[in-house]
Design an enzyme around this catalytic site. Structure first.
Site, PDB file in Angstrom:
ATOM      1  N   ASP A 199       0.801  -1.229   0.000  1.00  0.00           N
ATOM      2  CA  ASP A 199       0.000   0.000   0.000  1.00  0.00           C
ATOM      3  C   ASP A 199       0.833   1.277   0.000  1.00  0.00           C
ATOM      4  O   ASP A 199       0.282   2.365   0.064  1.00  0.00           O
ATOM      5  CB  ASP A 199      -0.966   0.001   1.197  1.00  0.00           C
ATOM      6  CG  ASP A 199      -0.256  -0.188   2.530  1.00  0.00           C
ATOM      7  OD1 ASP A 199       0.894  -0.672   2.541  1.00  0.00           O
ATOM      8  OD2 ASP A 199      -0.855   0.150   3.568  1.00  0.00           O
ATOM      9  N   GLU A 285      11.286  -4.023  12.487  1.00  0.00           N
ATOM     10  CA  GLU A 285      12.470  -3.501  11.783  1.00  0.00           C
ATOM     11  C   GLU A 285      13.670  -3.463  12.725  1.00  0.00           C
ATOM     12  O   GLU A 285      14.778  -3.893  12.387  1.00  0.00           O
ATOM     13  CB  GLU A 285      12.223  -2.070  11.267  1.00  0.00           C
ATOM     14  CG  GLU A 285      11.007  -1.903  10.384  1.00  0.00           C
ATOM     15  CD  GLU A 285       9.716  -1.611  11.144  1.00  0.00           C
ATOM     16  OE1 GLU A 285       9.671  -1.848  12.375  1.00  0.00           O
ATOM     17  OE2 GLU A 285       8.750  -1.150  10.509  1.00  0.00           O
TER      18      GLU A 285
HETATM   19  N1  UDP Z   1      -0.905  -7.327   5.809  1.00  0.00           N
HETATM   20  C1  UDP Z   1      -1.050  -8.686   5.917  1.00  0.00           C
HETATM   21  N2  UDP Z   1      -2.008  -9.193   6.766  1.00  0.00           N
HETATM   22  C2  UDP Z   1      -2.821  -8.377   7.520  1.00  0.00           C
HETATM   23  C3  UDP Z   1      -2.663  -6.989   7.406  1.00  0.00           C
HETATM   24  C4  UDP Z   1      -1.687  -6.498   6.548  1.00  0.00           C
HETATM   25  O1  UDP Z   1      -0.337  -9.432   5.237  1.00  0.00           O
HETATM   26  O2  UDP Z   1      -3.675  -8.895   8.269  1.00  0.00           O
HETATM   27  C5  UDP Z   1       0.129  -6.788   4.882  1.00  0.00           C
HETATM   28  C6  UDP Z   1      -0.323  -5.601   4.038  1.00  0.00           C
HETATM   29  O3  UDP Z   1      -0.809  -6.041   2.777  1.00  0.00           O
HETATM   30  C7  UDP Z   1       0.937  -4.766   3.912  1.00  0.00           C
HETATM   31  C8  UDP Z   1       1.711  -5.095   5.204  1.00  0.00           C
HETATM   32  O4  UDP Z   1       1.193  -6.330   5.683  1.00  0.00           O
HETATM   33  O5  UDP Z   1       1.711  -5.133   2.801  1.00  0.00           O
HETATM   34  C9  UDP Z   1       1.555  -4.022   6.275  1.00  0.00           C
HETATM   35  O6  UDP Z   1       0.186  -3.908   6.614  1.00  0.00           O
HETATM   36  P1  UDP Z   1      -0.580  -2.518   6.746  1.00  0.00           P
HETATM   37  O7  UDP Z   1      -0.337  -1.704   5.531  1.00  0.00           O
HETATM   38  O8  UDP Z   1      -1.988  -2.800   7.131  1.00  0.00           O
HETATM   39  O9  UDP Z   1       0.203  -1.912   7.998  1.00  0.00           O
HETATM   40  P2  UDP Z   1       0.569  -0.389   8.311  1.00  0.00           P
HETATM   41  O10 UDP Z   1       1.219   0.178   7.092  1.00  0.00           O
HETATM   42  O11 UDP Z   1      -0.732   0.294   8.590  1.00  0.00           O
HETATM   43  O12 UDP Z   1       1.475  -0.497   9.462  1.00  0.00           O
HETATM   44 MN    MN Z   2       0.586   0.121   5.144  1.00  0.00          MN
END
Ligand code: UDP
Ligand code: MN
Length: 372
Positions: A199, A285
């Protein structure tokens, strides 16, 4: 004297034979016993890694950093190493782009958007790992359409972490992706790994920057929707060296960097046998970079000494998947269009839904003005 040592010698003998038997059995990969031995081996490795981290980093959290081996499930779906959309450039290092993804309404939208960035970049191998139990035919069909080298894996989040308030999202996928790379990478080629969420928003310049990574490179990340905070996370660079970090949330992290803010060289990771990303939301990380056993001096600042933002942590508005039905005008394009939206996960078809598609014909003003 000799007699008193006999029981001890016997115990050693039994132990040695057991180890030998286990070793022989572990070589027979496909037998049930061989599989059980592999499971025990994984279990031991995981618990050793757990205690290594927990002691080293003085971490005491309720859940372990890694789950028991029986909660890790990785399946290989498919791959292609054909550089069709862009020819392979032998003089340039490969870029393994590891992307976690999961089934949701906006999944295809993200894939289309991200792939059309990656399609502008040379030597990309897209490692897509789904947080799902089964390989999704939808994800596979899109990966095939993009005509770039890809690896399609599934690796669901271990159940024990699903109950947590802050879930370690994407960790199972990144771990599966990195494992695949370490097991399959052609050692004669130079290559970089970058964990790129599906995203985020990537400037093309970023990819040429990370291609230079010798060990671990670091660079700024912009946050869109940062709720009043500056929306910048970055290494602090002085005279070309990383001397600190700026971030809105330090939380006792040694390396307060975002997942989008670093890249690693494959040979370097291979040299670090303890490399491991923990299932610990917010600390993925930091603990991962610590597990690479690096100092600040080892970090390579990119993006013109960290003076430019080339990647943004963005988020697509997410909605529940709406229900839809279509009962009229079946002789037009609309039915096929609805089927396509359903296939892409944008809608679910429900004959009992009140959400009948709306219709307006022949340029009529079908509704009243509502914003006068
Ligand atoms: N993701 C996943 N399972 C989940 C939620 C997220 O595999 O239940 C993936 C999502 O597609 C993205 C990454 O993990 O590539 C980080 O998730 P998200 O963008 O929701 O996290 P944020 O950026 O809000 O920390
Ligand atoms: Mn994200």
């Amino acid at each position: 004297m000799y007699l008193r040592r006999l029981p001890l010698m016997f115990a050693w003998l039994v132990m040695a034979s057991l180890v030998l038997i286990l070793f022989i059995l572990s070589q027979t990969q496909y037998s049930a016993i061989g599989m059980a031995v592999t499971a025990i081996k994984n279990e031991v490795t995981n618990s050793l890694k757990n205690s290594y981290f927990e002691t080293l980093l003085n971490i005491h959290r309720k859940l372990p950093l890694l789950p028991p081996a029986d909660q890790i499930h990785i399946s290989f779906c498919n791959s292609s190493m054909d550089f069709k959309a862009r020819p392979y450039q032998p003089h340039k290092p490969l870029l393994y782009i590891v992307t976690p993804t999961y089934t949701r309404r906006e999944q295809v939208v993200e894939m289309v958007r991200m792939s059309h960035t990656l399609l502008h970049v040379d030597n990309v191998i897209w490692v897509m790992a789904e947080d799902a139990d089964k390989c999704s035919p939808l994800v596979e069909s899109y990966l095939q359409r993009f005509q770039m080298p890809y690896v399609h894996l599934v690796s669901p989040m271990p159940t024990m972490y699903k109950k947590e308030k802050y879930k370690p999202r994407g960790v199972a996928s990144r771990r599966a992706g990195l494992d695949w790379i370490l097991a399959h990478h052609d050692a004669s080629k130079s290559a970089i790994v970058y964990f790129a969420d599906d995203d985020n928003t990537y400037d093309l310049k970023l990819f040429e920057e990370i291609r230079q990574t010798q060990k671990v490179s670091v660079f700024p990340v912009g946050f869109v929707g940062s709720k009043g905070s500056p929306g910048i996370t970055s290494p602090i660079v002085k005279h070309g060296k990383v001397v600190g970090f700026s971030d809105d949330w330090f939380a006792s992290r040694v390396f307060p960097v975002d997942m989008a803010g670093f890249a690693i060289n494959v040979d370097f990771v291979k040299s670090r046998k303890n490399a491991s990303m923990p299932f610990w939301a917010g600390y993925e990380e930091d603990v991962f970079i610590q597990s690479l056993n690096v100092d600040l001096e080892d970090l390579e600042p990119l993006a013109n000494d960290c003076t430019e933002i080339l990647v943004w942590h963005t988020k697509t508005v997410s909605d529940k998947t709406p229900k839809v039905k279509i009962t009229k005008h079946l002789d037009t394009n609309l039915k096929t269009l609805v089927d396509d939206a359903v296939f892409k996960g944008m809608d679910t078809y429900d004959t009992k839904s009140k959400n009948e598609l709306k219709y307006c014909f022949h340029g009529e003003k079908c509704d009243k003005y509502s914003n006068l």
